[in-house]
Design a protein around this motif. Structure first.
Motif, PDB file in Angstrom:
ATOM      1  N   SER A  35       0.822  -1.213   0.000  1.00 17.14           N
ATOM      2  CA  SER A  35       0.000   0.000   0.000  1.00 17.14           C
ATOM      3  C   SER A  35       0.852   1.258   0.000  1.00 17.14           C
ATOM      4  CB  SER A  35      -0.960  -0.003   1.191  1.00 17.14           C
ATOM      5  OG  SER A  35      -0.254   0.024   2.406  1.00 17.14           O
ATOM      6  N   GLY A  36       1.908   1.277   0.795  1.00 16.78           N
ATOM      7  CA  GLY A  36       2.770   2.461   0.853  1.00 16.78           C
ATOM      8  C   GLY A  36       3.499   2.728  -0.446  1.00 16.78           C
ATOM      9  N   THR A  37       4.009   1.683  -1.067  1.00 12.33           N
ATOM     10  CA  THR A  37       4.714   1.838  -2.343  1.00 12.33           C
ATOM     11  C   THR A  37       3.741   2.267  -3.437  1.00 12.33           C
ATOM     12  OG1 THR A  37       6.302   0.153  -1.677  1.00 12.33           O
ATOM     13  CG2 THR A  37       6.183   0.664  -4.028  1.00 12.33           C
ATOM     14  N   PHE A  38       2.575   1.641  -3.492  1.00  8.49           N
ATOM     15  CA  PHE A  38       1.583   1.988  -4.508  1.00  8.49           C
ATOM     16  C   PHE A  38       1.110   3.428  -4.334  1.00  8.49           C
ATOM     17  CE2 PHE A  38      -2.832   2.132  -6.067  1.00  8.49           C
ATOM     18  CZ  PHE A  38      -2.594   1.837  -7.406  1.00  8.49           C
ATOM     19  N   MET A  39       0.803   3.827  -3.091  1.00  9.59           N
ATOM     20  CA  MET A  39       0.312   5.186  -2.850  1.00  9.59           C
ATOM     21  C   MET A  39       1.399   6.214  -3.157  1.00  9.59           C
ATOM     22  SD  MET A  39      -2.373   6.937  -2.062  1.00  9.59           S
ATOM     23  CE  MET A  39      -3.456   5.748  -1.320  1.00  9.59           C
ATOM     24  N   THR A  40       2.632   5.926  -2.797  1.00  5.84           N
ATOM     25  CA  THR A  40       3.735   6.841  -3.110  1.00  5.84           C
ATOM     26  C   THR A  40       3.871   6.995  -4.622  1.00  5.84           C
ATOM     27  OG1 THR A  40       4.910   6.267  -1.074  1.00  5.84           O
ATOM     28  CG2 THR A  40       6.214   7.249  -2.841  1.00  5.84           C
ATOM     29  N   ALA A  41       3.800   5.895  -5.351  1.00  3.94           N
ATOM     30  CA  ALA A  41       3.903   5.947  -6.808  1.00  3.94           C
ATOM     31  C   ALA A  41       2.752   6.737  -7.419  1.00  3.94           C
ATOM     32  CB  ALA A  41       3.947   4.529  -7.385  1.00  3.94           C
ATOM     33  N   ILE A 123     -15.983  12.009   5.083  1.00  3.19           N
ATOM     34  CA  ILE A 123     -14.551  11.704   5.142  1.00  3.19           C
ATOM     35  C   ILE A 123     -13.885  12.319   6.375  1.00  3.19           C
ATOM     36  CG2 ILE A 123     -13.590  13.606   3.786  1.00  3.19           C
ATOM     37  CD1 ILE A 123     -12.069  11.196   2.267  1.00  3.19           C
ATOM     38  N   HIS A 124     -14.586  13.283   7.006  1.00  2.79           N
ATOM     39  CA  HIS A 124     -14.017  13.899   8.206  1.00  2.79           C
ATOM     40  C   HIS A 124     -14.047  12.975   9.419  1.00  2.79           C
ATOM     41  CE1 HIS A 124     -14.523  17.508   5.722  1.00  2.79           C
ATOM     42  NE2 HIS A 124     -13.451  17.913   6.373  1.00  2.79           N
ATOM     43  N   ILE A 125     -14.606  11.775   9.285  1.00  2.00           N
ATOM     44  CA  ILE A 125     -14.559  10.785  10.370  1.00  2.00           C
ATOM     45  C   ILE A 125     -13.110  10.421  10.691  1.00  2.00           C
ATOM     46  CG2 ILE A 125     -14.763   8.736   8.896  1.00  2.00           C
ATOM     47  CD1 ILE A 125     -16.315   9.181  12.384  1.00  2.00           C
ATOM     48  N   PHE A 126     -12.216  10.616   9.709  1.00  2.00           N
ATOM     49  CA  PHE A 126     -10.809  10.285   9.926  1.00  2.00           C
ATOM     50  C   PHE A 126     -10.100  11.304  10.820  1.00  2.00           C
ATOM     51  CE2 PHE A 126     -11.859   8.007   6.005  1.00  2.00           C
ATOM     52  CZ  PHE A 126     -11.469   6.734   6.372  1.00  2.00           C
ATOM     53  N   VAL A 127     -10.688  12.477  11.027  1.00  2.00           N
ATOM     54  CA  VAL A 127     -10.068  13.487  11.893  1.00  2.00           C
ATOM     55  C   VAL A 127     -10.015  13.001  13.339  1.00  2.00           C
ATOM     56  CG1 VAL A 127     -10.212  15.842  12.776  1.00  2.00           C
ATOM     57  CG2 VAL A 127     -10.612  15.398  10.349  1.00  2.00           C
ATOM     58  N   PRO A 128     -11.146  12.665  13.972  1.00  2.00           N
ATOM     59  CA  PRO A 128     -11.037  12.186  15.356  1.00  2.00           C
ATOM     60  C   PRO A 128     -10.281  10.859  15.468  1.00  2.00           C
ATOM     61  CG  PRO A 128     -13.312  12.028  14.592  1.00  2.00           C
ATOM     62  CD  PRO A 128     -12.546  12.778  13.551  1.00  2.00           C
ATOM     63  N   LEU A 129     -10.391  10.018  14.448  1.00  3.72           N
ATOM     64  CA  LEU A 129      -9.646   8.755  14.482  1.00  3.72           C
ATOM     65  C   LEU A 129      -8.139   9.017  14.475  1.00  3.72           C
ATOM     66  CD1 LEU A 129     -11.764   6.592  11.998  1.00  3.72           C
ATOM     67  CD2 LEU A 129     -11.768   6.526  14.500  1.00  3.72           C
ATOM     68  N   THR A 130      -7.719   9.991  13.667  1.00  2.00           N
ATOM     69  CA  THR A 130      -6.296  10.347  13.603  1.00  2.00           C
ATOM     70  C   THR A 130      -5.825  10.950  14.917  1.00  2.00           C
ATOM     71  OG1 THR A 130      -6.418  10.704  11.225  1.00  2.00           O
ATOM     72  CG2 THR A 130      -4.591  11.763  12.387  1.00  2.00           C
ATOM     73  N   GLY A 165      -6.507   8.314   1.357  1.00  2.00           N
ATOM     74  CA  GLY A 165      -5.692   8.505   0.152  1.00  2.00           C
ATOM     75  C   GLY A 165      -6.315   7.837  -1.060  1.00  2.00           C
ATOM     76  N   ILE A 166      -6.852   6.653  -0.865  1.00  2.00           N
ATOM     77  CA  ILE A 166      -7.541   5.966  -1.958  1.00  2.00           C
ATOM     78  C   ILE A 166      -8.738   6.799  -2.417  1.00  2.00           C
ATOM     79  CG2 ILE A 166      -8.953   3.941  -2.522  1.00  2.00           C
ATOM     80  CD1 ILE A 166      -7.034   2.353  -0.608  1.00  2.00           C
ATOM     81  N   PHE A 167      -9.519   7.308  -1.449  1.00  2.00           N
ATOM     82  CA  PHE A 167     -10.666   8.149  -1.807  1.00  2.00           C
ATOM     83  C   PHE A 167     -10.237   9.415  -2.536  1.00  2.00           C
ATOM     84  CE2 PHE A 167     -12.877   5.872   1.783  1.00  2.00           C
ATOM     85  CZ  PHE A 167     -13.774   5.211   0.957  1.00  2.00           C
ATOM     86  N   ALA A 168      -9.079   9.967  -2.172  1.00  2.00           N
ATOM     87  CA  ALA A 168      -8.590  11.180  -2.839  1.00  2.00           C
ATOM     88  C   ALA A 168      -8.333  10.924  -4.324  1.00  2.00           C
ATOM     89  CB  ALA A 168      -7.312  11.682  -2.173  1.00  2.00           C
ATOM     90  N   PHE A 169      -7.991   9.700  -4.665  1.00  2.00           N
ATOM     91  CA  PHE A 169      -7.739   9.371  -6.065  1.00  2.00           C
ATOM     92  C   PHE A 169      -8.996   8.920  -6.811  1.00  2.00           C
ATOM     93  CE2 PHE A 169      -3.299   9.180  -4.702  1.00  2.00           C
ATOM     94  CZ  PHE A 169      -2.693   9.844  -5.750  1.00  2.00           C
ATOM     95  N   ARG A 174     -11.915  15.523  -6.551  1.00  2.00           N
ATOM     96  CA  ARG A 174     -10.839  15.706  -5.576  1.00  2.00           C
ATOM     97  C   ARG A 174      -9.558  16.053  -6.310  1.00  2.00           C
ATOM     98  NH1 ARG A 174     -11.990  13.808  -0.034  1.00  2.00           N
ATOM     99  NH2 ARG A 174      -9.775  14.210   0.073  1.00  2.00           N
ATOM    100  N   MET A 175      -8.669  16.774  -5.648  1.00  2.00           N
ATOM    101  CA  MET A 175      -7.466  17.282  -6.299  1.00  2.00           C
ATOM    102  C   MET A 175      -6.589  16.163  -6.870  1.00  2.00           C
ATOM    103  SD  MET A 175      -4.668  19.871  -4.811  1.00  2.00           S
ATOM    104  CE  MET A 175      -2.968  19.684  -5.255  1.00  2.00           C
ATOM    105  N   MET A 176      -6.335  15.109  -6.119  1.00  2.00           N
ATOM    106  CA  MET A 176      -5.465  14.035  -6.613  1.00  2.00           C
ATOM    107  C   MET A 176      -6.129  13.324  -7.791  1.00  2.00           C
ATOM    108  SD  MET A 176      -2.866  14.603  -4.858  1.00  2.00           S
ATOM    109  CE  MET A 176      -1.734  13.290  -5.189  1.00  2.00           C
TER     110      MET A 176
END
Length: 184
Positions: A35-41, A123-130, A165-169, A174-176
């Motif tokens: 996942s990290g390599t794919f997302m970075t790419a 998607i803001h559910i990730f704010v309190p989780l983070t 990150g997946i949702f951003a793509f 979305r910008m990405m």
């Protein structure tokens, strides 16, 4: 009697060191690497397309908070990957880990200001989780709960960084998504 000979290059390969409390199991390590390599790419490809002018119109670039958000989240992908695979407990690991956690918290908080009037979406559910995971990561490390620290970091990396990150793509507009596919 045979004597074991050490491979001099073994020191440089992080996958052949003795397992410690912070080391990941093979399945989680594989998932993190994949996942990290794919997302970075994907991020490098999207930024490259945009930098070469191949993405079309990008109105997101005129929005300061979006640019700030993206500039804090992008380094988290490869840095988190490195931290999860590199030797643990070193001064560098601790310093880079605090940098990574700081970037994650700033990224999460910046999302609250992207829309006028702090309008929130699903998607803001990730704010309190983070924020929760960042707090637990530090508190567990300070208590010496190394296994709990590792679990929080892995869940933060995979859950609060890779999933959004997946949702951003994939979400149109979305910008990405616009940078990589030219949609939106």
């Amino acid at each position: 009697m045979t004597t074991a000979t050490a491979n001099p290059l073994q020191f440089f390969n992080p996958f052949h060191r003795p397992a410690g409390a912070l080391d990941l199991g093979p399945w989680i390590k594989g998932l993190v690497i994949l996942s990290g390599t794919f997302m970075t790419a994907m991020c490098v490809l999207a930024i490259g397309k945009a930098a070469l002018g191949l993405s079309g119109d990008l109105p997101h670039l005129r929005h300061f908070v979006i640019m700030f958000h993206v500039s804090t989240v992008l380094p988290c992908v490869p840095l988190g990957l490195y931290l999860l695979l590199a030797p643990k407990g070193t001064p560098m690991h601790k310093q880079l880990g605090m940098l990574w956690l700081t970037l994650m918290v700033v990224t999460a908080l910046s999302t609250l200001f992207i829309h006028d009037g702090m309008r929130l979406s699903w998607i803001h559910i990730f704010v309190p989780l983070t924020l929760r995971a960042a707090w637990l990561t530090i508190s567990k490390a300070r208590r010496g709960d190394i296994k709990g620290h590792r679990n929080e970091i892995v869940s933060l990396y995979l859950g609060a960084l890779m999933i959004p990150g997946i949702f951003a793509f994939v979400i149109e507009g979305r910008m990405m998504n616009a940078m990589l596919f030219g949609w939106g």
